[in-house]
Design an enzyme around this catalytic site. Structure first.
Site, short mmCIF file in Angstrom:
data_model
loop_
_atom_site.label_atom_id
_atom_site.label_comp_id
_atom_site.label_asym_id
_atom_site.label_seq_id
_atom_site.Cartn_x
_atom_site.Cartn_y
_atom_site.Cartn_z
N CYS A 72 2.16 3.84 -8.92
CA CYS A 72 2.25 2.50 -8.31
C CYS A 72 0.97 1.71 -8.54
CB CYS A 72 2.52 2.64 -6.81
SG CYS A 72 2.61 1.05 -5.95
N THR A 132 0.86 -1.16 0.00
CA THR A 132 0.00 0.00 0.00
C THR A 132 0.90 1.21 0.00
OG1 THR A 132 -1.85 0.94 1.19
CG2 THR A 132 -0.06 0.12 2.53
N ALA A 184 -0.50 7.10 -6.51
CA ALA A 184 -1.54 6.24 -7.10
C ALA A 184 -1.44 6.20 -8.62
CB ALA A 184 -2.92 6.70 -6.66
N LYS A 188 -6.40 1.83 6.32
CA LYS A 188 -5.08 1.50 6.85
C LYS A 188 -4.50 2.60 7.72
CE LYS A 188 -4.57 -0.84 2.52
NZ LYS A 188 -3.96 -0.71 1.22
N THR A 209 -1.35 0.89 -5.44
CA THR A 209 -1.86 2.03 -4.68
C THR A 209 -3.05 2.60 -5.44
OG1 THR A 209 0.37 2.54 -3.89
CG2 THR A 209 -1.25 4.30 -3.74
N GLY A 247 -0.63 4.69 10.75
CA GLY A 247 -0.90 4.11 9.45
C GLY A 247 0.00 2.91 9.26
N SER A 267 4.54 0.07 -0.88
CA SER A 267 5.03 -0.10 -2.25
C SER A 267 5.11 1.21 -3.02
CB SER A 267 4.16 -1.11 -2.99
OG SER A 267 2.81 -0.68 -3.01
#
Length: 185
Positions: free
Chosen positions: A171, A12, A168, A44, A174, A58, A137
């Site tokens: 990746c 994530t 986002a 998360k 994400t 987190g 990640s």
């Protein structure tokens, strides 16, 4: 930290930004197994309030492992109210030395609005440079994006949201479904 006994779980992105007396921790909602998105709305980022002392955390990594660590952190905070650094170090020591905890695959970013730390299974309790921390990640993408915005007039939340949007876009593990928690003035 990847254990070959587990299927291809990918992480994530979690980011913590500290600016002008406020800390924001934001995380995406994607959970992936190999090439498949299992869930897009996972939360998360959590607010812990042991004994009325607010902490935001987190996590990246295995969800069950992260919840185990969050429970342990909460217990440490109850034993040392108002002492995030001490509770974090105690958690990291346990994580590093306990045979059960050593197998846990997760990382945490925690803050009480004043201090912010990254806690790892290697026994690290790291206070980030430049008031930005990121894990998971897409963490390096979010970290670079946020650091590039720290000298602008954007708020901590605006920086965290923009950095997560960039991560986002880059990746594949994400997504843009964010959970954002603020703490501090």
């Amino acid at each position: 930290m990847q254990n070959n006994e587990f299927p291809g779980w990918h992480g994530t992105t979690i980011i913590g930004v500290k600016k002008e007396g406020q800390v924001v921790i934001a995380g995406d909602g994607q959970v992936s197994l190999g090439q498949t998105v299992i869930k897009g709305t996972a939360k998360k980022v959590r607010r812990l309030s042991p004994g009325g002392f607010d902490v935001v955390a987190g996590f990246a990594g295995s969800t069950a492992d992260a919840f185990t660590l969050l429970e342990r952190l909460e217990a440490k905070l109850e034993a040392t109210p108002g002492q995030l650094a001490r509770a974090s170090v105690e958690l990291a020591k346990d994580w590093r030395t306990d045979k059960y905890l050593q197998k846990l695959e997760a990382m945490l970013i925690v803050s009480d609005g004043t201090e912010m730390y990254v806690i790892t299974g290697a026994g690290d309790v790291l206070e980030p440079e430049h008031d930005v921390a990121a894990i998971g990640s897409g963490g390096n993408y979010a970290l670079a994006a946020a650091r590039g915005m720290m000298h602008t007039d954007k708020s901590a939340e605006d920086i965290a949201r923009a950095a997560m949007e960039i991560a986002a876009d880059i990746c594949v593990y994400t997504n843009g479904n964010l959970t954002v928690e603020r703490i501090g003035s």
